[in-house]
Design an enzyme around this catalytic site. Structure first.
Site, PDB file in Angstrom:
ATOM      1  N   SER A 151      42.790  36.423  53.803  1.00 25.38           N
ATOM      2  CA  SER A 151      43.271  35.153  53.932  1.00 25.38           C
ATOM      3  C   SER A 151      44.268  34.891  55.062  1.00 25.38           C
ATOM      4  O   SER A 151      45.059  35.962  55.351  1.00 25.38           O
ATOM      5  CB  SER A 151      43.670  34.680  52.349  1.00 25.38           C
ATOM      6  N   TYR A 164      48.987  36.512  45.302  1.00 24.37           N
ATOM      7  CA  TYR A 164      47.787  36.432  46.056  1.00 24.37           C
ATOM      8  C   TYR A 164      48.314  36.985  47.597  1.00 24.37           C
ATOM      9  O   TYR A 164      47.361  37.612  48.248  1.00 24.37           O
ATOM     10  CB  TYR A 164      47.337  35.014  46.239  1.00 24.37           C
ATOM     11  N   LYS A 168      46.633  40.088  49.417  1.00 26.80           N
ATOM     12  CA  LYS A 168      45.937  39.858  50.599  1.00 26.80           C
ATOM     13  C   LYS A 168      46.767  40.390  51.733  1.00 26.80           C
ATOM     14  O   LYS A 168      45.749  40.947  53.018  1.00 26.80           O
ATOM     15  CB  LYS A 168      45.596  38.423  50.759  1.00 26.80           C
TER      16      LYS A 168
END
Length: 286
Positions: A151, A164, A168
């Site tokens: 991402s 997150y 990532k």
């Protein structure tokens, strides 16, 4: 320019996609089928996988060319059997796209540690575990591509996404290091860096207590559609691109800005965070 020997030929290749029941994974599976690939579809939801299987058949794949293989990437014990099933069925694995994942919408100060453990288990450790199971197959073949969906949040720190972003960033580091380890074996590694793509990732993102948000994310809803995203990713593989950036929103500019002006990036994201906390909806990545 990418090295030509890193280009991926979809026709008749065996492509295994995790997180294939919806979103980017489902769209990529259909695009790969359209380009002549044989598919392995994995996720936790068999009913949704069956629907994607039909979409792949409608795109040109034969019924026997699309294997539905339910798999939870947190279930490491199930992975050797899953890999064995794929090899028994198709005889090889040419591309593994580690695409399973979940996002987050909560401030660090409020977030239970259980939420961090869950996100890291799914978005980071699950990708590593399955890759380690597939890697010996590709080493024996002397060819193959190992890929992961990261991402923009894997390149810059995004507000409300501390777990997150950690996961990532982690997959970017793991797969970048893996790339340099396996190149001499004839294997390729590809990382995918999406911005806002119209999927259910915002709806399914975890809150501070681990419950799904349960509503649409305006920034995600304004993003690139999943089918277009899948075509960009497939073209990237075909052209030997080793880090595929995909998206069309302003968050994509952060990739260059972080490299050229990290301090400016921090200030910009702080401003975005302030707007977010005021109840506004700045355009953020997944």
């Amino acid at each position: 320019m990418p090295d030509n020997n890193k280009s991926f030929q979809f026709d008749n290749a065996v492509v295994w996609v995790t997180g294939a029941s919806s979103g980017i994974g489902a769209a990529f599976a259909v695009e790969a089928a359209r380009r002549g690939a044989r598919l392995v579809l994995s996720a936790r939801r068999p009913e949704q996988l069956a629907a994607v299987q039909q979409q792949c058949i409608d795109a040109g794949a034969g019924m026997e060319e699309v294997l539905v293989l339910p798999l939870d990437v947190e279930d490491e014990a199930a992975m050797p059997g899953a890999v064995g099933r794929v090899v028994d069925y198709f005889g090889r694995i040419d591309l593994l796209l580690n695409n399973a994942g979940m996002s987050q919408r909560s401030l660090c100060v409020d977030t239970d540690m259980a939420v961090y453990r869950k996100i890291i288990a799914v978005d980071l450790l699950g990708q590593i575990a399955l890759t380690k199971q597939v890697l010996p197959v590709m080493v024996q073949q002397g060819s193959g591509t190992l890929a992961v969906t990261s991402s923009v949040a894997g390149k810059v720190g995004s507000p409300m996404r501390t777990g997150y972003s950690a996961a990532k960033h982690g997959v970017m580091g793991f797969f970048d290091a893996l790339r340099v380890e396996v190149a001499h074996l004839g294997l390729n590694v590809t990382t995918i860096v999406p911005g806002s793509i119209r999927t259910a990732v915002g709806h399914n993102a975890l809150t501070a207590t681990g419950e799904p948000v349960g509503k649409e994310d305006p920034a995600i809803e304004a993003g690139m559609d999943a089918a277009t995203c899948a075509r960009v990713i497939a073209d990237g593989f075909a052209n030997g691109v080793e880090e595929i950036d995909v998206g069309e929103g302003p968050e994509m500019q952060l990739l260059d800005l972080k490299r050229t002006d990290p301090t400016g990036t921090f200030r910009l994201l702080e401003d975005w965070a302030a707007e977010l906390l005021k109840g506004n909806t700045p355009h953020l990545n997944q």
